[in-house]
Design a protein around this motif. Structure first.
Motif, PDB file in Angstrom:
ATOM      1  N   ILE A 193     137.055  21.455  72.702  1.00  0.00           N
ATOM      2  CA  ILE A 193     137.238  22.689  71.993  1.00  0.00           C
ATOM      3  C   ILE A 193     136.712  22.802  71.761  1.00  0.00           C
ATOM      4  CG2 ILE A 193     138.680  22.978  69.821  1.00  0.00           C
ATOM      5  CD1 ILE A 193     140.622  22.591  72.149  1.00  0.00           C
TER       6      ILE A 193
ATOM      7  N   GLU B 104     134.347  25.357  73.773  1.00  0.00           N
ATOM      8  CA  GLU B 104     135.780  27.071  73.298  1.00  0.00           C
ATOM      9  C   GLU B 104     136.029  27.952  72.643  1.00  0.00           C
ATOM     10  OE1 GLU B 104     137.596  27.921  76.237  1.00  0.00           O
ATOM     11  OE2 GLU B 104     137.338  26.316  77.216  1.00  0.00           O
ATOM     12  N   PHE B 105     135.935  27.489  71.213  1.00  0.00           N
ATOM     13  CA  PHE B 105     136.115  27.698  69.580  1.00  0.00           C
ATOM     14  C   PHE B 105     134.587  28.955  69.735  1.00  0.00           C
ATOM     15  CE2 PHE B 105     134.815  27.363  65.118  1.00  0.00           C
ATOM     16  CZ  PHE B 105     135.954  27.937  64.848  1.00  0.00           C
TER      17      PHE B 105
ATOM     18  N   PHE C  34     135.087  31.939  71.806  1.00  0.00           N
ATOM     19  CA  PHE C  34     136.636  32.624  71.422  1.00  0.00           C
ATOM     20  C   PHE C  34     135.973  33.879  70.538  1.00  0.00           C
ATOM     21  CE2 PHE C  34     140.649  33.463  68.265  1.00  0.00           C
ATOM     22  CZ  PHE C  34     141.319  33.268  69.506  1.00  0.00           C
TER      23      PHE C  34
ATOM     24  N   SER D  98     142.120  30.185  63.894  1.00  0.00           N
ATOM     25  CA  SER D  98     141.767  30.471  65.216  1.00  0.00           C
ATOM     26  C   SER D  98     141.682  29.277  66.015  1.00  0.00           C
ATOM     27  CB  SER D  98     139.791  30.493  65.416  1.00  0.00           C
ATOM     28  OG  SER D  98     140.113  32.094  65.603  1.00  0.00           O
TER      29      SER D  98
ATOM     30  N   ILE E 141     143.366  27.860  69.052  1.00  0.00           N
ATOM     31  CA  ILE E 141     142.710  27.005  70.541  1.00  0.00           C
ATOM     32  C   ILE E 141     143.619  25.467  71.200  1.00  0.00           C
ATOM     33  CG2 ILE E 141     140.929  26.820  71.732  1.00  0.00           C
ATOM     34  CD1 ILE E 141     139.332  28.865  69.488  1.00  0.00           C
TER      35      ILE E 141
ATOM     36  N   ARG F 286     146.844  26.231  72.606  1.00  0.00           N
ATOM     37  CA  ARG F 286     146.710  26.497  74.146  1.00  0.00           C
ATOM     38  C   ARG F 286     145.741  25.249  75.300  1.00  0.00           C
ATOM     39  NH1 ARG F 286     141.588  30.779  74.494  1.00  0.00           N
ATOM     40  NH2 ARG F 286     140.184  29.070  75.298  1.00  0.00           N
ATOM     41  N   GLU F 287     144.900  24.791  74.820  1.00  0.00           N
ATOM     42  CA  GLU F 287     144.294  24.209  75.354  1.00  0.00           C
ATOM     43  C   GLU F 287     144.803  22.711  75.901  1.00  0.00           C
ATOM     44  OE1 GLU F 287     141.048  24.862  77.337  1.00  0.00           O
ATOM     45  OE2 GLU F 287     141.682  27.017  76.369  1.00  0.00           O
TER      46      GLU F 287
END
Length: 260
Positions: free
Chosen positions: A113, A116-117, A120, A127, A131, A134-135
């Protein structure tokens, strides 16, 4: 207002805070104030370890995990008053291969995460939550080998956090009983769980009761070697490429810090 003579220095890029902090130590500053979140605190603190310069925190980040753990107010006027009292203590820091963390590092889902963050583009709690949702359905628990104070165990885990402080930030406490000055880290191993368990686990994180969950195991240790299938991790919320093997060791009472 501050009761001290002070100088304001702005960071220009990632890791610049570490260079500023090194210079502050060389110039014999009494206190260096990190203005930012856990990433900024990390960059600042790593240059102060073992020195006589104390770190203070003005929390302006998205999570502010260490500041919250230390009960430093998020209101900046109140945080300034704490700096003015100049009440010092010492806390542990933790070596993570060639890196250092002050609050929490981890492998597994939270490291994923973190990556991904970072990609982003938009910071903030909303946010982060987007994430995660979503993940989560795509992510699978992974096999880890941990050698904890010399004893080797195999764990299949969703994530493993190495906690000096108690929380990731935003009052999400992964290791509610962690103490930043006890000479040990809390290794929080979250086992695999189904989508339907997200809500109760999140509730326990926010209520400081995750240590009572059947899905979480906490082991206290001074030293651990981790072998992981991937190569990524996070330190104080910032994603890093670390490799398959990570050596983690507590450096007791190595950082001076200003507290309420």
């Amino acid at each position: 207002r501050t009761l001290f003579d002070f100088e304001i220095v702005y960071t220009k890029a990632a890791k610049h805070a570490t260079e500023i902090a090194k210079q502050a130590v060389a110039d014999n500053f009494n206190i260096l104030v990190a203005v930012g979140g856990d990433g900024s605190v990390n960059e600042t603190a790593k240059a102060l370890i073992g020195s006589n310069t104390a770190m203070a925190i003005m929390p302006t980040g998205s999570g502010n995990g260490l500041a919250r753990h230390l009960k430093i107010p998020l209101d900046l006027k109140k945080a300034m008053k704490i700096i003015n009292t100049a009440k010092e203590t010492r806390i542990d820091t933790i070596q993570f291969n060639n890196e250092t963390f002050i609050n929490i590092a981890g492998v597994g889902f939270d490291a994923h995460i973190g990556w991904e963050f970072a990609k982003f583009g938009k910071r903030g709690l909303s946010s982060y939550l987007k994430i995660i949702m979503r993940e989560f359905p795509k992510y699978k628990a992974k096999d880890f080998e941990l050698t904890i104070d010399g004893k080797t165990v195999q764990k299949k885990a969703f994530l493993i956090s190495f906690a000096n402080g108690s929380q990731f930030g935003n009052n999400a406490h992964i290791a509610p009983q962690a103490d930043v000055a006890d000479g040990v880290m809390d290794i929080a191993i979250l086992n695999d769980f189904s989508f339907f368990k997200i809500a109760p686990i999140a509730y326990k994180l926010l209520r400081k009761t995750i240590h009572q969950s059947a899905y979480l195991e906490i082991i206290k240790a001074k030293e651990v070697i981790v072998k992981q299938p991937g190569t990524i991790a996070h330190i104080d919320g910032e994603p890093i490429e670390i490799g398959n093997t990570i050596s983690i060791k507590v450096n007791p009472l190595s950082l001076k810090i200003i507290i309420p």
